[in-house]
Design a protein around this motif. Structure first.
Motif, PDB file in Angstrom:
ATOM      1  N   GLU A  62      -2.106  11.921 -33.616  1.00 10.27           N
ATOM      2  CA  GLU A  62      -2.169  12.790 -34.792  1.00 10.27           C
ATOM      3  C   GLU A  62      -2.212  11.944 -36.053  1.00 10.27           C
ATOM      4  O   GLU A  62      -2.995  12.191 -36.974  1.00 10.27           O
ATOM      5  CB  GLU A  62      -0.944  13.709 -34.866  1.00 10.27           C
ATOM      6  CG  GLU A  62      -0.911  14.808 -33.817  1.00 10.27           C
ATOM      7  CD  GLU A  62       0.303  15.721 -33.990  1.00 10.27           C
ATOM      8  OE1 GLU A  62       0.148  16.934 -33.830  1.00 10.27           O
ATOM      9  OE2 GLU A  62       1.415  15.210 -34.262  1.00 10.27           O
ATOM     10  N   VAL A  63      -1.338  10.921 -36.077  1.00 12.06           N
ATOM     11  CA  VAL A  63      -1.263  10.049 -37.251  1.00 12.06           C
ATOM     12  C   VAL A  63      -2.585   9.293 -37.414  1.00 12.06           C
ATOM     13  O   VAL A  63      -3.159   9.233 -38.495  1.00 12.06           O
ATOM     14  CB  VAL A  63      -0.081   9.067 -37.121  1.00 12.06           C
ATOM     15  CG1 VAL A  63      -0.088   8.067 -38.262  1.00 12.06           C
ATOM     16  CG2 VAL A  63       1.237   9.825 -37.074  1.00 12.06           C
ATOM     17  N   LEU A  64      -3.042   8.729 -36.295  1.00 17.81           N
ATOM     18  CA  LEU A  64      -4.248   7.906 -36.333  1.00 17.81           C
ATOM     19  C   LEU A  64      -5.449   8.716 -36.811  1.00 17.81           C
ATOM     20  O   LEU A  64      -6.256   8.247 -37.607  1.00 17.81           O
ATOM     21  CB  LEU A  64      -4.526   7.344 -34.923  1.00 17.81           C
ATOM     22  CG  LEU A  64      -5.739   6.437 -34.772  1.00 17.81           C
ATOM     23  CD1 LEU A  64      -5.470   5.097 -35.443  1.00 17.81           C
ATOM     24  CD2 LEU A  64      -6.087   6.235 -33.307  1.00 17.81           C
ATOM     25  N   CYS A  65      -5.561   9.952 -36.325  1.00 16.44           N
ATOM     26  CA  CYS A  65      -6.751  10.745 -36.621  1.00 16.44           C
ATOM     27  C   CYS A  65      -6.546  11.702 -37.784  1.00 16.44           C
ATOM     28  O   CYS A  65      -7.505  12.373 -38.206  1.00 16.44           O
ATOM     29  CB  CYS A  65      -7.166  11.534 -35.379  1.00 16.44           C
ATOM     30  SG  CYS A  65      -7.555  10.491 -33.973  1.00 16.44           S
ATOM     31  N   GLY A  66      -5.279  11.820 -38.257  1.00 18.75           N
ATOM     32  CA  GLY A  66      -5.026  12.770 -39.324  1.00 18.75           C
ATOM     33  C   GLY A  66      -5.302  14.205 -38.896  1.00 18.75           C
ATOM     34  O   GLY A  66      -5.839  15.009 -39.648  1.00 18.75           O
ATOM     35  N   ARG A  67      -4.976  14.499 -37.696  1.00 23.07           N
ATOM     36  CA  ARG A  67      -5.197  15.835 -37.149  1.00 23.07           C
ATOM     37  C   ARG A  67      -3.912  16.356 -36.543  1.00 23.07           C
ATOM     38  O   ARG A  67      -2.937  15.628 -36.430  1.00 23.07           O
ATOM     39  CB  ARG A  67      -6.264  15.787 -36.030  1.00 23.07           C
ATOM     40  CG  ARG A  67      -7.617  15.311 -36.500  1.00 23.07           C
ATOM     41  CD  ARG A  67      -8.338  16.406 -37.252  1.00 23.07           C
ATOM     42  NE  ARG A  67      -9.682  15.977 -37.602  1.00 23.07           N
ATOM     43  CZ  ARG A  67     -10.747  16.764 -37.460  1.00 23.07           C
ATOM     44  NH1 ARG A  67     -10.617  17.979 -36.978  1.00 23.07           N
ATOM     45  NH2 ARG A  67     -11.931  16.318 -37.814  1.00 23.07           N
ATOM     46  N   LEU A  68      -3.941  17.627 -36.078  1.00 23.38           N
ATOM     47  CA  LEU A  68      -2.812  18.175 -35.344  1.00 23.38           C
ATOM     48  C   LEU A  68      -3.144  18.182 -33.861  1.00 23.38           C
ATOM     49  O   LEU A  68      -4.310  18.240 -33.471  1.00 23.38           O
ATOM     50  CB  LEU A  68      -2.517  19.595 -35.805  1.00 23.38           C
ATOM     51  CG  LEU A  68      -1.820  19.697 -37.151  1.00 23.38           C
ATOM     52  CD1 LEU A  68      -1.573  21.157 -37.503  1.00 23.38           C
ATOM     53  CD2 LEU A  68      -0.523  18.911 -37.156  1.00 23.38           C
ATOM     54  N   ARG A  69      -2.113  18.192 -33.051  1.00 24.83           N
ATOM     55  CA  ARG A  69      -2.330  18.078 -31.604  1.00 24.83           C
ATOM     56  C   ARG A  69      -3.206  19.208 -31.070  1.00 24.83           C
ATOM     57  O   ARG A  69      -3.916  19.031 -30.088  1.00 24.83           O
ATOM     58  CB  ARG A  69      -0.997  18.005 -30.864  1.00 24.83           C
ATOM     59  CG  ARG A  69      -0.104  19.210 -31.057  1.00 24.83           C
ATOM     60  CD  ARG A  69       1.303  18.926 -30.553  1.00 24.83           C
ATOM     61  NE  ARG A  69       2.167  20.075 -30.786  1.00 24.83           N
ATOM     62  CZ  ARG A  69       3.485  20.052 -30.719  1.00 24.83           C
ATOM     63  NH1 ARG A  69       4.105  18.930 -30.448  1.00 24.83           N
ATOM     64  NH2 ARG A  69       4.186  21.132 -30.930  1.00 24.83           N
ATOM     65  N   GLU A  70      -3.135  20.387 -31.723  1.00 20.92           N
ATOM     66  CA  GLU A  70      -3.973  21.499 -31.272  1.00 20.92           C
ATOM     67  C   GLU A  70      -5.450  21.129 -31.377  1.00 20.92           C
ATOM     68  O   GLU A  70      -6.268  21.609 -30.598  1.00 20.92           O
ATOM     69  CB  GLU A  70      -3.685  22.758 -32.091  1.00 20.92           C
ATOM     70  CG  GLU A  70      -2.391  23.469 -31.710  1.00 20.92           C
ATOM     71  CD  GLU A  70      -1.152  22.786 -32.266  1.00 20.92           C
ATOM     72  OE1 GLU A  70      -1.307  21.862 -33.109  1.00 20.92           O
ATOM     73  OE2 GLU A  70      -0.029  23.137 -31.862  1.00 20.92           O
ATOM     74  N   ASP A  71      -5.794  20.264 -32.350  1.00 20.68           N
ATOM     75  CA  ASP A  71      -7.179  19.819 -32.481  1.00 20.68           C
ATOM     76  C   ASP A  71      -7.602  18.966 -31.295  1.00 20.68           C
ATOM     77  O   ASP A  71      -8.790  18.767 -31.051  1.00 20.68           O
ATOM     78  CB  ASP A  71      -7.370  19.015 -33.775  1.00 20.68           C
ATOM     79  CG  ASP A  71      -7.053  19.857 -35.002  1.00 20.68           C
ATOM     80  OD1 ASP A  71      -7.370  21.056 -34.984  1.00 20.68           O
ATOM     81  OD2 ASP A  71      -6.472  19.315 -35.955  1.00 20.68           O
ATOM     82  N   PHE A  72      -6.607  18.445 -30.589  1.00 21.09           N
ATOM     83  CA  PHE A  72      -6.896  17.656 -29.385  1.00 21.09           C
ATOM     84  C   PHE A  72      -6.756  18.517 -28.135  1.00 21.09           C
ATOM     85  O   PHE A  72      -6.663  17.997 -27.030  1.00 21.09           O
ATOM     86  CB  PHE A  72      -5.931  16.461 -29.280  1.00 21.09           C
ATOM     87  CG  PHE A  72      -5.893  15.585 -30.493  1.00 21.09           C
ATOM     88  CD1 PHE A  72      -7.068  15.182 -31.121  1.00 21.09           C
ATOM     89  CD2 PHE A  72      -4.690  15.153 -31.022  1.00 21.09           C
ATOM     90  CE1 PHE A  72      -7.023  14.362 -32.229  1.00 21.09           C
ATOM     91  CE2 PHE A  72      -4.651  14.345 -32.137  1.00 21.09           C
ATOM     92  CZ  PHE A  72      -5.817  13.948 -32.750  1.00 21.09           C
TER      93      PHE A  72
END
Lengths: 671, 379
Positions: free
Chosen positions: B136-146
C-alpha cells in the motif's frame, strides 16, 4: 601399620557396650539404610564397589552382574557377582560378616571403598529385615571348587555366624557372588541402581556391567576400553597440609632411628636434600632420634615442613580416568542422546590437601536430545564412584553453582545456581583420602584447596563450551546466508528478470557480497579401506584470494595420514601440515583430503583447520593462524595481506534495517 | 483520501481490468531497480518509510498523525529482508493472476495461498498483513485496489441512523440501525465507502464508540441510545479499518461528536489513539481512517479513584506499555501525560464493566451522563 582414628572407628569402639544391631539402628541414616529405596541402592553400590576394586587389584577386566528380583512383599533379592580373584575361605566370614573389617582403610592410596563398613552393613540390614542369611559364593583360581557360605551377623558380638558351609563346582575360574534378601524397593530415578550403574559405566569404561531389573529388563554397558587402570601405588602422606597430631604419630610409629632417615621415608615429596633443609630450618639435628621430638620442637619441625619447597605429591597413588576414557565412557552411555558436542575432558594435575594428593577431572557434553529447559545434569564421582545423594550439600555442586556460567553461554538465573541448558557435567574427584560430609560418603565436604581445583577444571571445560557455542552461532549466521544465496536469491533474480523481461544476470558478485566469508567445511566418509576427511575451501568473498591452509592433528594420527594434495611442509612432532592454496576467485573452491587406514579412531573434530591470508571475521569453519605458530609466511600470503590494505572499506552509510525496525516496533506496540 | 486512490473504490463486482493491474505500476519500477542492482553486483534492496512511532508526524491540515520521511532499507543481505523482497514479487504475481480471473481474496486466504511459495511462504498472518501494508505504501493505494480485503468483521452499530446499503446482490436496502435490525445491531461490512453505504438521515446527537460488546449490550438494554439520542458503535477491541472509516464518515459527513468509551488500561489508550490520531501500522492512510474530533470519555485513571471502581494491579506488560506510551508522540500532550503518569502512580486498571459495582443502571443513569456533561456533549 599406622592408624588414624576416625568417627567410624570411634563408633565401632563404642559398640562394645551396645549391641551391633542397636548401633545399626541408631546410625541407619549415615550408613545409607534409612528407607527401602536407599537400602537397595546402598547394597548394590557396596557390592559393585567391592567387585570393581577386587578386579582392579587382580588386574582383571571386570565383568559385574547385578540382578534384582522380587522375593515377597517389600522384599527383593539382590545378587552381585564378579570375575575378580575371589576370597579365601577363611576370610569370607570376616569380609561379609563383620562390621568395619577391611584391608583398604589403612592403605594410603585411592580406592572405592575405604572404611569397610559397606557390604557387611548390607548383610546386617538384610538379616534384620528378612531374617535370611547372606549367601556368598567365592572361588579362587588355586582351588578346584567354590565355597558356598550362608552367614548371619551375631548382633551381640559383631561376629559372623556361619549357617552353612559347602563346596560348589562353579563355571568360572575365579570370582565372588553375594546374594542378599532384604526389605527394599526398586524404582528407576535419580537415586536408583539404574542411575548408579550408568554413572559407574561412564567412569569405568574398562568394565562390563549388567543390570537385571525386577521386571526382567536387562541393561548392559559394554566394555569400551581393554586397559585395566593401573593399581594406584601406596604412598606416604605429603607434608603440605599435614597436621601436628599426624606428625607426632608418624614420628612415634616409624622404625627409623634418625630424623634424617625418617623424613624421606615417611613423607612423600621429601628428598634427602629437602630433609636436611627442613631440619636446618627447624633447628634440629638430623641424627636425633625421632622419639625425642616433642612440644615446641615438634611445632617448629612441622612449620619447617610446610615452609620448604617440596616435590609435588606423586600421582601414582591416584587413579585418574584420563581424558581419553572420560570421552569414551560418556560416548558409550550417552550414545542415544546424540550430543552435538563433547568438550575435551579436563584432567587436572594432582594437588595436595591435608597431606593427601587429590585431583579433579571434568567432562562436559552439550546438545542433542538433552533437555534444554532444565538444569544441566550433574554427575558427581568420588574415586570412580557415582555420588547420587546429597547433591545440594556437596562441594562439587557448590563449585558448579558458584561459577558464572552466563559468561560461557549457558543460562543461569542471577549468575549462580545450576545453569540451565542441554548440558551434562561429569566431575570426578580422586584422592587417597577424600573429605566426605558423612560416613555414608554421599557428598564431598567443602575444602578451599579442592574448591580451587574444581573451579579451575570447570572453567577450562566451560571455555571449550563457549568456543563451541560461538562457532555454532557463527555457523547458524552463515546458514542464514547460505539460505539466502542458495534458495532465495536465484528466485528473486528470476522474478525480477521476468518482470522486466530480460535474461537473469550472473549472481556471483552478489553472492560473494552477501556471504563475504571463506568457508572451510570438512566431511567424513568411511569405506572398507580408508577413513577420509575431505575439506572443501570455498571463497565466498568478493575478491580473489591466495591463502595458506594449515591442519593440526594429534601427532600419532599425522603419522598415519596421507594427504592430497601433498603438503608443502609438515611438522610430525606437533602434528601439523600446511599448503599454499591455488588462487581462489570469488565463488571458486578447492579441496584437501586426509586419508587414514580403516580402523583408525579419528573423526572430523580431531582435525583443526587454520587459514592465513584472511582475517577472522571472514572465516567460517576454520580459525586464523595462531600467532605462536612459528611458520614462515610464503610470499603469496604477504602479497595477499598487502593487497588487503587496498581493499575498499565498506561504505560508512548507516542504514536502518526496515524489517528489524518493524519487528521491534511490533513487540513494543502490541496494539 | 490517499493520493492515488482509484476513484470510487470498486472492491467487488468490479469490471475485469486489463492485467497486470494498474495499481501495481510502482512494483514494475521496483523490479527494474532490483534487476539493475543484481546486474551491477549490488545486494538487492528497496527503501520504505519506517512505520514506527519514531517516524510519525502530526499533519496540521488533516489533524492526524501520518508517516514521516525516515526511510528503512529492506535488503537481501538479511534473511528476513530477502524473504520479504521475494514475497513482494510473489504477491504481485498473485494479484495479477486475480485480476485476470476477476477474483478477490481475503487476507487470510492470501496467507494460505502463500503455502505454494515454498520457503518464502508466510509464517504468520502478521507477516502477510505487513507485506500488504508495505505494498500500500509503495504503490500509494489501498489493499482493496489489490483485490485483497479482510473478512467481514461484524463490528456493529445501534442507533437512530438510516443508511442505504448496496448489498452483495446489487440490491439497494434502506436500513435504520435501530428499527430495522435485530438485537445485534447493524453489522458493518468491510467496505463502508460511499458506493456501498450512504447516509440517509439521523436524529442522533452524538456517537459513542465502545470497546466491549458487553457494554454495548448494557447500553442498548437500558435504552441509552433512545434516551440520549446516541449512536452506539462497537469497536471490538482494537477496531478494524472499516470501523474506523465508518466512524470518521459519521464524524465528517453527519457532523456528529464522537466519544470513545473503553476500559481503563494502557491498551485502551492505544485503541483511542488509533481511532482519534491514527494507528502507527496504518499511518500511511491515517488521513482516511482517523477521527481527530473524537474525545476520550473514560474509563480514565482518575475515574478509577473518583468512582472507587473495582480494579486490578497493573501487570509488568501494562507498565511497559504505559512507559512506551510516554515516548509515543501521539500521547505527548499534557492531558495524556498526566493521565498515563497517574495510572502508573496508582498502579491500577479497571474494566468498563466494573461500573456494575453500583448496579446495572449506574453506567447509563449516572456515569455516562456525568462524563458526557463534563465533555460538553450533553447539557
Amino acid at each position: 601399620m599406622p592408624r588414624v582414628r576416625t568417627l567410624a572407628e570411634e563408633l565401632a569402639s563404642k559398640q562394645r557396650e551396645i549391641s551391633v544391631a542397636e548401633f545399626f539402628e541408631r546410625n541407619r541414616q549415615i550408613l545409607g539404610f534409612d528407607n527401602p529405596l536407599r537400602a537397595l541402592l546402598t547394597t548394590v553400590k557396596e557390592g559393585v564397589d567391592n567387585a570393581l576394586d577386587a578386579c582392579e587389584e587382580a588386574r582383571v577386566l571386570p565383568d559385574v552382574q547385578v540382578e534384582i528380583a522380587k522375593s515377597g512383599p517389600e522384599r527383593l533379592q539382590v545378587s552381585v557377582s564378579d570375575n575378580g580373584p575371589g576370597i579365601l575361605r577363611r576370610e569370607i566370614p570376616n569380609v561379609f560378616g563383620r562390621l568395619l573389617y577391611g584391608s583398604r582403610f589403612h592403605a594410603n592410596r585411592q580406592s572405592r571403598g575405604q572404611q569397610g563398613i559397606g557390604i557387611s552393613a548390607a548383610v546386617l540390614y538384610a538379616g534384620l529385615t528378612s531374617a535370611r542369611p547372606a549367601r556368598v559364593i567365592s572361588k579362587v583360581r588355586e582351588e578346584e571348587a567354590a565355597h558356598v557360605l550362608e552367614l548371619l551377623i551375631d548382633t551381640q558380638k559383631n561376629l559372623p555366624k556361619v549357617v552353612s558351609d559347602d563346596l560348589l563346582l562353579w563355571d568360572r575360574e575365579s570370582g565372588t557372588r553375594v546374594e542378599l534378601v532384604l526389605k527394599a524397593k526398586y524404582q528407576r530415578g535419580r537415586q536408583s541402581p539404574f542411575e548408579y550403574l550408568r554413572g559407574t559405566a561412564i567412569v569405568n569404561p574398562h568394565a562390563r556391567l549388567l543390570l537385571v531389573e525386577p521386571d526382567g529388563t536387562r541393561i548392559t554397558y559394554e566394555r569400551v576400553s581393554n586397559d585395566v587402570p593401573p593399581v594406584p601405588k601406596e604412598v606416604p602422606p605429603h607434608p603440605y597440609g599435614l597436621e601436628l597430631g599426624e606428625l607426632a604419630f608418624r614420628l612415634k610409629a616409624s622404625g627409623s632411628r634418625t630424623l634424617s632417615e625418617l623424613l624421606p621415608k615417611e613423607f612423600a615429596g621429601v628428598s634427602p636434600r629437602a630433609a636436611s633443609e627442613i631440619l636446618a630450618k627447624a633447628g634440629l639435628n638430623g641424627r636425633e632420634s625421632p622419639g625425642s621430638v616433642h612440644g615446641d620442637r615438634l611445632e617448629s619441625l612441622l612449620g619447617a615442613m610446610h615452609a620448604v619447597r617440596l616435590l609435588p605429591p606423586s600421582a601414582e597413588s591416584l587413579s585418574p580416568i584420563g581424558p581419553v576414557l572420560i570421552k569414551r565412557g560418556l560416548r558409550n552411555v550417552l550414545g542415544e542422546v546424540r550430543p552435538e558436542f563433547y568438550a575435551p575432558p579436563v584432567s587436572r594435575p594432582p594437588k595436595v590437601r591435608a597431606g593427601f594428593p587429590f585431583l579433579v577431572e571434568v567432562g562436559l557434553v552439550y546438545g542433542g536430545n538433552l533437555p534444554s529447559d532444565q538444569p544441566v545434569q550433574l554427575l558427581r564421582f568420588a574415586n570412580r564412584v557415582p555420588l547420587l545423594f546429597q547433591q545440594g550439600a556437596c562441594a562439587i555442586t557448590n563449585a558448579v553453582q558458584t561459577l558464572d556460567w552466563r559468561r560461557y553461554g549457558l543460562d543461569q538465573k542471577g549468575g549462580s545456581g545450576l545453569p540451565t541448558g542441554p548440558g551434562l557435567l561429569l566431575v570426578h574427584v580422586a584422592s587417597t583420602k577424600l573429605p566426605f560430609t558423612s560416613e555414608a560418603k554421599e557428598a564431598v565436604a567443602e575444602d578451599p584447596e579442592l574448591d580451587k581445583e574444581l573451579t579451575l577444571a570447570l572453567q577450562v571445560a566451560a571455555r571449550h563450551l563457549r568456543t563451541h557455542l560461538s562457532r555454532r552461532n557463527r555457523r547458524a549466521f552463515a546458514q542464514e546466508k547460505f539460505d539466502i544465496i542458495l534458495k532465495i536469491l536465484p528466485k528473486l533474480a528470476a522474478k525480477a528478470s521476468a518482470l522486466v523481461d530480460r535474461p537473469v544476470p550472473d549472481l556471483t558478485p552478489v553472492i560473494t557480497k552477501i556471504m563475504d566469508v571463506l568457508n572451510v567445511e570438512t566431511t567424513q566418509s568411511t569405506d572398507p579401506k580408508t577413513v577420509r576427511l575431505a575439506t572443501e575451501i570455498t571463497n565466498y568473498t568478493p575478491r580473489a584470494r591466495v591463502l595458506e591452509l594449515f591442519v593440526e592433528l594429534p601427532p600419532e594420527l599425522l603419522g598415519r595420514a596421507s594427504f592430497d594434495p601433498i603438503p608443502e611442509g609438515t611438522d610430525p612432532e606437533l602434528g601439523r601440515a600446511w599448503w599454499t592454496l591455488p588462487k581462489l576467485r570469488p565463488s571458486a573452491k578447492t579441496q584437501v583430503t586426509v586419508e587414514f587406514p580403516s580402523g583408525t579412531e579419528v573423526d572430523a573434530s580431531d582435525a583443526s583447520w587454520f587459514v592465513a591470508g584472511i582475517d577472522e571475521g571472514h572465516l567460517l569453519g576454520a580459525e586464523p593462524l595462531p600467532g605462536d605458530w612459528d611458520v614462515r609466511l610464503p610470499r603469496a600470503i604477504i602479497e595477499a595481506a598487502e593487497a588487503g590494505l587496498t581493499e575498499p572499506t565498506p561504505s560508512g552509510e548507516t542504514e536502518v534495517d526496515y524489517d528489524a525496525a518493524e519487528a521491534s516496533a511490533r513487540v513494543e506496540d502490541e496494539e | 483520501m490517499p493520493p492515488k486512490r482509484a476513484p470510487a473504490s470498486k472492491t467487488r463486482n468490479r469490471p475485469p481490468e486489463h492485467a497486470p493491474t494498474e495499481a501495481l505500476a510502482p512494483t514494475r519500477k521496483l523490479a527494474s531497480e532490483i534487476y539493475e542492482q543484481l546486474s551491477e553486483g549490488e545486494i538487492p534492496r528497496m527503501r520504505l518509510p519506517l512505520r514506527t512511532k519514531q517516524n510519525i508526524q502530526f499533519q496540521m491540515r488533516e489533524g492526524v498523525w501520518r508517516l514521516g520521511r525516515a526511510l528503512g532499507t529492506r535488503s537481501a543481505r538479511k534473511l528476513d529482508g530477502a524473504l520479504m523482497l521475494l514475497r513482494t514479487f510473489y504477491l504481485v504475481d498473485f494479484i495479477n493472476e486475480m485480476a485476470r480471473e476477476s477474483k478477490t481474496s481475503t487476507l487470510r486466504e492470501l496467507y494460505y495461498i502463500s503455502e505454494g511459495w515454498e520457503e518464502s511462504k508466510f509464517h504468520s498472518e502478521d507477516e502477510s498483513n505487513l507485506l500488504i501494508e508495505d505494498l500500500e505504501v509503495l504503490c500509494g493505494r489501498l489493499r482493496e485496489d489489490f483485490r485483497l480485503h479482510p473478512e467481514e468483521n461484524g463490528a456493529s452499530v445501534i442507533g437512530d441512523l438510516t443508511i442505504r446499503e448496496t448489498n452483495r446482490k446489487g440490491v439497494v436496502k434502506k436500513i435504520n440501525c435501530r428499527d430495522d435490525v435485530g438485537d445485534g445491531g447493524y453489522a458493518l461490512p468491510f467496505n463502508v465507502e460511499r458506493e456501498k453505504i450512504e447516509f440517509v438521515s439521523t436524529n442522533a446527537r452524538f456517537v459513542i464508540a465502545i470497546e466491549c460488546g458487553g457494554m454495548v449490550d448494557r447500553l442498548a438494554e437500558n435504552g441509552f441510545d433512545e434516551k440520549h439520542d446516541a449512536v452506539l458503535l462497537h469497536l471490538k477491541g482494537q477496531p478494524a479499518r472499516s470501523t474506523r472509516r465508518f466512524l470518521k464518515r459519521m464524524s465528517e459527513e453527519l457532523k456528529l461528536p464522537v466519544v470513545v468509551f473503553t476500559d481503563g488500561d494502557p491498551w485502551s489508550f492505544r485503541i483511542f489513539a488509533s481511532v482519534a490520531y491514527g494507528a502507527i501500522k496504518t499511518a500511511h492512510i491515517s488521513q482516511y481512517l482517523a477521527t481527530p474530533q473524537a474525545e476520550f470519555l473514560g474509563v480514565t485513571a482518575s475515574d478509577i479513584e473518583n468512582y472507587k471502581l473495582p480494579s486490578d494491579a497493573l501487570s509488568e506488560q501494562d507498565v511497559r506499555a504505559l512507559q512506551a506510551e510516554l515516548t509515543d508522540p501521539r500521547f505527548a500532550t499534557p492531558e495524556w501525560r498526566s493521565e498515563i503518569e497517574l495510572m502508573l502512580k496508582n498502579g491500577k486498571k479497571a474494566e468498563q464493566q466494573s461500573l456494575a459495582k453500583y448496579g446495572l443502571n449506574y453506567v447509563t443513569d449516572t456515569y455516562l451522563p456525568e462524563k458526557l456533561t463534563e465533555l460538553g456533549v450533553l447539557r
